[in-house]
Design a protein around this motif. Sequence first.
Motif, PDB file in Angstrom:
ATOM      1  N   ALA A 121      -6.308   4.272  -1.186  1.00 51.15           N
ATOM      2  CA  ALA A 121      -5.410   4.535  -2.116  1.00 51.15           C
ATOM      3  C   ALA A 121      -6.289   5.341  -3.023  1.00 51.15           C
ATOM      4  O   ALA A 121      -5.840   7.125  -3.092  1.00 51.15           O
ATOM      5  CB  ALA A 121      -4.649   3.682  -2.642  1.00 51.15           C
ATOM      6  N   GLU A 122      -7.587   4.978  -4.210  1.00 46.22           N
ATOM      7  CA  GLU A 122      -8.023   6.194  -4.430  1.00 46.22           C
ATOM      8  C   GLU A 122      -8.451   6.438  -3.866  1.00 46.22           C
ATOM      9  O   GLU A 122      -9.012   8.098  -4.038  1.00 46.22           O
ATOM     10  CB  GLU A 122      -8.613   5.356  -5.309  1.00 46.22           C
ATOM     11  N   ARG A 123      -9.487   6.691  -2.932  1.00 49.34           N
ATOM     12  CA  ARG A 123     -10.075   7.358  -2.153  1.00 49.34           C
ATOM     13  C   ARG A 123      -9.279   8.702  -1.666  1.00 49.34           C
ATOM     14  O   ARG A 123      -9.521   9.421  -1.643  1.00 49.34           O
ATOM     15  CB  ARG A 123     -10.968   6.750  -0.788  1.00 49.34           C
ATOM     16  N   ALA A 129       0.602  -0.851   0.096  1.00 50.23           N
ATOM     17  CA  ALA A 129      -0.121   0.215   0.423  1.00 50.23           C
ATOM     18  C   ALA A 129       1.014   1.199  -0.119  1.00 50.23           C
ATOM     19  O   ALA A 129       0.341   1.886  -0.144  1.00 50.23           O
ATOM     20  CB  ALA A 129      -0.795   0.323   1.380  1.00 50.23           C
ATOM     21  N   GLU A 130       2.201   1.226   0.499  1.00 54.78           N
ATOM     22  CA  GLU A 130       3.141   2.579   0.707  1.00 54.78           C
ATOM     23  C   GLU A 130       3.517   2.919  -1.128  1.00 54.78           C
ATOM     24  O   GLU A 130       3.440   3.925  -1.092  1.00 54.78           O
ATOM     25  CB  GLU A 130       4.068   1.764   1.316  1.00 54.78           C
ATOM     26  N   SER A 131       3.294   1.665  -1.396  1.00 56.39           N
ATOM     27  CA  SER A 131       3.953   2.043  -2.445  1.00 56.39           C
ATOM     28  C   SER A 131       2.870   2.241  -3.898  1.00 56.39           C
ATOM     29  O   SER A 131       3.294   3.388  -4.980  1.00 56.39           O
ATOM     30  CB  SER A 131       4.640   0.523  -3.736  1.00 56.39           C
ATOM     31  N   LEU A 132       1.598   1.908  -3.117  1.00 56.26           N
ATOM     32  CA  LEU A 132       0.030   2.068  -4.246  1.00 56.26           C
ATOM     33  C   LEU A 132       0.082   3.926  -3.673  1.00 56.26           C
ATOM     34  O   LEU A 132      -0.444   5.029  -4.982  1.00 56.26           O
ATOM     35  CB  LEU A 132      -0.333   1.973  -3.948  1.00 56.26           C
ATOM     36  N   LEU A 133       0.322   4.104  -2.659  1.00 56.13           N
ATOM     37  CA  LEU A 133      -0.619   5.354  -1.910  1.00 56.13           C
ATOM     38  C   LEU A 133       1.508   6.735  -2.896  1.00 56.13           C
ATOM     39  O   LEU A 133       0.903   7.946  -3.653  1.00 56.13           O
ATOM     40  CB  LEU A 133      -0.554   5.533  -0.765  1.00 56.13           C
ATOM     41  N   ALA A 134       2.113   6.067  -2.251  1.00 57.94           N
ATOM     42  CA  ALA A 134       3.431   6.451  -2.883  1.00 57.94           C
ATOM     43  C   ALA A 134       3.313   7.030  -4.693  1.00 57.94           C
ATOM     44  O   ALA A 134       3.366   8.700  -5.051  1.00 57.94           O
ATOM     45  CB  ALA A 134       4.255   6.185  -2.846  1.00 57.94           C
ATOM     46  N   SER A 135       2.790   6.452  -6.006  1.00 60.29           N
ATOM     47  CA  SER A 135       2.587   6.558  -6.905  1.00 60.29           C
ATOM     48  C   SER A 135       1.529   7.310  -7.122  1.00 60.29           C
ATOM     49  O   SER A 135       1.094   7.770  -8.194  1.00 60.29           O
ATOM     50  CB  SER A 135       2.417   5.046  -7.681  1.00 60.29           C
ATOM     51  N   ARG A 136       0.689   7.611  -6.182  1.00 57.53           N
ATOM     52  CA  ARG A 136      -0.830   8.286  -6.291  1.00 57.53           C
ATOM     53  C   ARG A 136      -0.165   9.698  -5.910  1.00 57.53           C
ATOM     54  O   ARG A 136      -1.352  10.568  -5.488  1.00 57.53           O
ATOM     55  CB  ARG A 136      -2.038   8.044  -5.882  1.00 57.53           C
TER      56      ARG A 136
END
Length: 359
Positions: free
Chosen positions: A168-170, A66-73
């Motif tokens: 992450a999208e929210r 999730a850290e990766s998903l959030l950082a890339s967003r």
Amino acid sequence: GKGGYDHYMLKEINEQPTALGRSVRGRADPEAGTVDLDGFPPGTFEGIERVHLVAMGTSYHAAMYAESLLASRGVPARAFMASEYATAPPPAEDGTLVVAISQSGETADTIAAVRAASAERTLVVTNVVGSSLTRECDDALLVRAGPEIGVAATKSFSSQVATLSLLAERLRRDVVGSPSPDAAAFLSALTALPDQVQQVVESGAAERVADSFADSEAYFFIGRGPGHAVALEGALKFKEITYEHAEGFTAAELKHGPLALVTEDTPVFAVFDGRDGDTETLGNVQEIRARGGPVVAVASGDAPDVADAVDHVLPVPATHPDLVGVLANVQLQLVAYHAAKRRGRSIDKPRNLAKSVTV
Ligand code: F6R
């Protein structure tokens, strides 16, 4: 019961399409590119500036993912081992959201991290309604994987990543002020994931790979970004149920030391996720093979340069790069399962381990 399977673990691996479907259904609208999380309407996280993810074991690997998903967003995020967060909490700061991730909701180290963060806003992502962490945290987001009996976490990981993808999208919408540029493609890939996991569990490739490396000395797992989280999770699953030495690394880390361990008796599982970093991972694979190390790529079947450069491929269907790791992880769950079964291990209750670590 085990529903005709030899072990709960295999049953739960096979339940992942259903579990994932439940995690995502009614929560993702691919056409509109929006998420609809019950209790977390748009604007819920306005004012949040950074996310601290705290968890242990497999749930910690979901936190890293999730850290990766959030950082890339564009959402600043850091994953912490909950025990370390509890030991040395970062200074309290306005705008921090602490997200605890726990299948059981009862893990003592994770509860301790949440207590250490009592000045922050807290949210738990959990599989168990009414668990201790749902009471300790301000908010709860359920992963809906269904009950998990096997000590080794399997379907809960996939459902945690799916649920964290929606979160992450929210967060992206609320923190950055606009949806991710490719939100529609990402959510549509998320919706297609259950059928793709079904293809992976039916493929049979993992059992053949487990059989080819039945007598190896140690098993290594490498990847980058979300693939690093999957490498660590692949190694954890493998060591838990086979009792063999298994370790995960970032692909780049190898040449800084662990390469000294690589021989022809140490297969290396390399996760390729269809991003630019794959080129570097391919370079790392060549370094391994130059030392005689056998390499198993876990990769999208349509990556021809990878297939030519490795000994075996565990194929996964093509999807959004952010979600390849979920499919790759299912292949690695199956490798661990078949390797443990071949060795006659107590797969559902490995020695020395308990399902819920409440001390
Ligand atoms: C690994 C495993 C453990 C748990 C860890 C956290 O297969 O099951 O590493 O992931 O003890 O448990 P939860 O998620 O219940 O907080």
